[in-house]
Every structure is written in C-alpha cells, then in structure tokens.
Design a protein around this motif. Sequence first.
Motif, PDB file in Angstrom:
ATOM      1  N   UNK A  66       0.809  -1.220   0.000  1.00 31.25           N
ATOM      2  CA  UNK A  66       0.000   0.000   0.000  1.00 31.25           C
ATOM      3  C   UNK A  66       0.840   1.267   0.000  1.00 31.25           C
ATOM      4  N   UNK A  67       2.096   1.163   0.391  1.00 31.43           N
ATOM      5  CA  UNK A  67       2.957   2.343   0.490  1.00 31.43           C
ATOM      6  C   UNK A  67       4.312   2.035  -0.141  1.00 31.43           C
ATOM      7  N   UNK A  68       4.550   2.630  -1.300  1.00 37.75           N
ATOM      8  CA  UNK A  68       5.818   2.434  -1.988  1.00 37.75           C
ATOM      9  C   UNK A  68       6.760   3.627  -1.810  1.00 37.75           C
ATOM     10  N   UNK A  69       6.406   4.554  -0.937  1.00 36.11           N
ATOM     11  CA  UNK A  69       7.205   5.777  -0.784  1.00 36.11           C
ATOM     12  C   UNK A  69       8.668   5.521  -0.421  1.00 36.11           C
ATOM     13  N   UNK A  75      15.017   6.486  -6.250  1.00 34.72           N
ATOM     14  CA  UNK A  75      14.828   7.160  -7.535  1.00 34.72           C
ATOM     15  C   UNK A  75      15.383   8.589  -7.517  1.00 34.72           C
ATOM     16  N   UNK A  76      15.345   9.250  -6.374  1.00 32.30           N
ATOM     17  CA  UNK A  76      15.788  10.644  -6.288  1.00 32.30           C
ATOM     18  C   UNK A  76      17.276  10.780  -5.967  1.00 32.30           C
ATOM     19  N   UNK A  92       6.770   8.193 -16.619  1.00 29.13           N
ATOM     20  CA  UNK A  92       5.416   8.762 -16.551  1.00 29.13           C
ATOM     21  C   UNK A  92       4.535   7.923 -15.632  1.00 29.13           C
ATOM     22  N   UNK A  93       4.583   6.607 -15.795  1.00 35.45           N
ATOM     23  CA  UNK A  93       3.735   5.720 -14.980  1.00 35.45           C
ATOM     24  C   UNK A  93       4.114   5.805 -13.500  1.00 35.45           C
ATOM     25  N   UNK A  98       2.733   7.070  -8.219  1.00 40.35           N
ATOM     26  CA  UNK A  98       3.371   7.129  -6.905  1.00 40.35           C
ATOM     27  C   UNK A  98       4.024   8.470  -6.577  1.00 40.35           C
ATOM     28  N   UNK A  99       4.045   9.395  -7.518  1.00 42.05           N
ATOM     29  CA  UNK A  99       4.592  10.719  -7.258  1.00 42.05           C
ATOM     30  C   UNK A  99       6.104  10.753  -7.094  1.00 42.05           C
TER      31      UNK A  99
END
Length: 383
Positions: A66-69, A75-76, A92-93, A98-99
């Motif tokens: 439920x939370x991929x943050x 990624x950053x 894009x996806x 997931x922002x």
Amino acid sequence: MTTDATPLIWIDQPTDLDKLVETLLRHSCLAVDTESNSLYAYQEQVCLIQFSTPEADFLVDPLRLKDLSPLGAVFADERIEKIFHAAEYDLICLKRDFGFTFRHIFDTMHAARILGRREVGLASLLKQEFGLQLEKHYQRADWSQRPLPPAMLDYARHDTHYLIPLRERLAATLQQKGLWELAQEDFERLTEVSVPTVDLSKGPDWNLAQRYNLSPQQMAVLTALYAYRDEQARLANLPHFKILSNEALLELALALPKSPRDLSRLGILSAKQRERFQEGLLATIREALTAPPPLRPRNGIPDEAVLARLEHLRRWRKQMGRRLGVESDIVLPRELMERIARENPAHPDELARIMRNTPWRFKRFGGEILHVLQEANFALAHP
C-alpha cells in the motif's frame, strides 16, 4: 550470461520493501522496469516494478504493497544511476501512480538511438550485443493477475537482468564517439518528463468531420457515441477498444441506424456486442439526432511566420540527421524546435537561453540554427 544462478526475490511485504531499499541504496547503478495493465483496465496502473543489481533480481508488487514511498529515496538519489530501457513511459507511470521524482538515469534505448542504431528494441540490442534471444511472449499479458505464473515472473526479470552490462557497452561507445555529453543532457531532460493530462472521456478528433464529410448532426452523434462507450468502459473497468472500436463508432455516425435491423445490416458489431450494446447505441443515436450540434473547439494555430520557420528547421534537422546517421529528433527534439521557431532568436545569447538545457546541441548546432532562421526570415520578407 544467464539468469539461472541469480536469485529472484519477490517483494510484497513492507519489511521486505525496507530491506530492498537498503540494498538498492548501497549500489552505484541498478536496472529498473515496470509492467502495467493498460490493455485490461479502464485506467491503467503499474502492476509490477522490477529491479536488478549485479547480485539479484527483485520483483516489487504494487498491488499488495500500500505504500511504496520508501522507493522514492532510490529514484531521487543523484549518486545512483537508474538504468531503464525506453524510460519515458516508465517514468510517466511511476510519477503518475506514486509521485516519484527522478535523478541520474540512463536509457539504453535512447543511447542506442544516439549511436544511430536502427533496431533499438531491447530484444534486438541484447541479440546484437550478447547473442541473447529474449522471449517477448508476455509483452501484452495481464500483469494485474495474481499469482503471476512462473513464466511471467521469468519474463519480467529478463527485462532488467541484462540492462547493466548493456549499459556498459553502450556507454563505452558513446564516450568513444564523443556523444556522452549529448546522452547525458537527454537523460537529464527525461527525468523532467511531465505526466500528461489524460481525459479518458474525451470526444472524437474534430479532424474526422472534415476527413469523412460528417454533417454537424453526425458529429453530434459521434460525440454522443464516444460518451456512451466511455460510460460502458468505466462500468466494466475495461479499456475503450475492448468495448467498441473508434472505427465502429465512426461507421455508426455515418450510417445513423434507427432500428435493430439497420444495426444488424451494417455488419460492424459482433453478436455479443449487439446483445450488450444495441439498445444503448440506438437510444444514444436517437437522442443525439435531436440535440444541438457541438461547437468545434478553437485550436491555437501558429501564424504563418512560425510555420515557415518551423518548416526550414525541419528540413535542416532532417538533412543533419542523414549526415550524422541518426533520426532527426536526435539532432533537435520537436519541443525545442517548435520553441525556437516561435521565439525566433536573432542572437547567439538569445538562442543560448532557449537551449540552456541542451548545451551540447547549442555548441554543436547553434550557429547553423541561427543561419537557418535568418534564411527563413529573409524568405518571409522577400516572397
């Protein structure tokens, strides 16, 4: 080179995801891919995220987690190079669902295009570089199904497993040919790709009215049919094409059937489609025939001077692409070309401002671009 000895690890628990993030943060480069269900749902979503390091392949299940943050840190992270193949769609996806934000990527497909390769699909590149035969049987599979069968798991891991060695081969050639800086500026631009606003209920393209000589009332019917299909697709959680094709809707708007017999005679719907949608389609057509015709939207059309400069730039980049052995958009991306045509810079400083995010191209092509603009503007002033 084989995957047989490489561990394949399925991640669908928060504690396992945290451990994965710790592992990924220890690497200077890793491979990434995604699988979505665009052919099986009204609104597509990412159904699988694949990661590969030199030691292991990982499959992350976004449908269970439920939370991929926690992955956002990977990624950053500017220190970690994330290797994709055909990165734009994946970025894009991942941004949409997931922002995530992205820094420091390498796109093996775009690298191959910069090198002038003609066959840039992953399977083609792996065959060229390593003699590998990649199975693409599950390219259009439903990735939302659970559990995923072993063959699909194996397919998914192959999309990232070989990206790190492929990146090494392509990067070495880019550096050898003096194209490393060009690749880097394109990879940086890719990280800034924006998520397009997609209106799934959008009506038909108004160019169809002119192309098929549709009357205003037929265009009203076609617009109503698009809305009807969208409603049915939303209710069934299916993509539009699995309800009715664009071609079928256009033929209905052209023929304007009034009865079940008329609809059957057209022969454009299957028996199952007639059974499910006949009543709704005929009711939609009847109502649209009595409705006011829709107003054609006003599109911002560039003025003639902009179009003329754009045409000169297109011809130039096509010639330059042939000279360099690459596709023309490698020479000058479309969005940048259109901006240059609109702003019409006359001085190197003005062009440098427009091309500040593409310094390699400015240094290599800036003088020629200004010359092309001068020729276009002279032709406009002396028709």
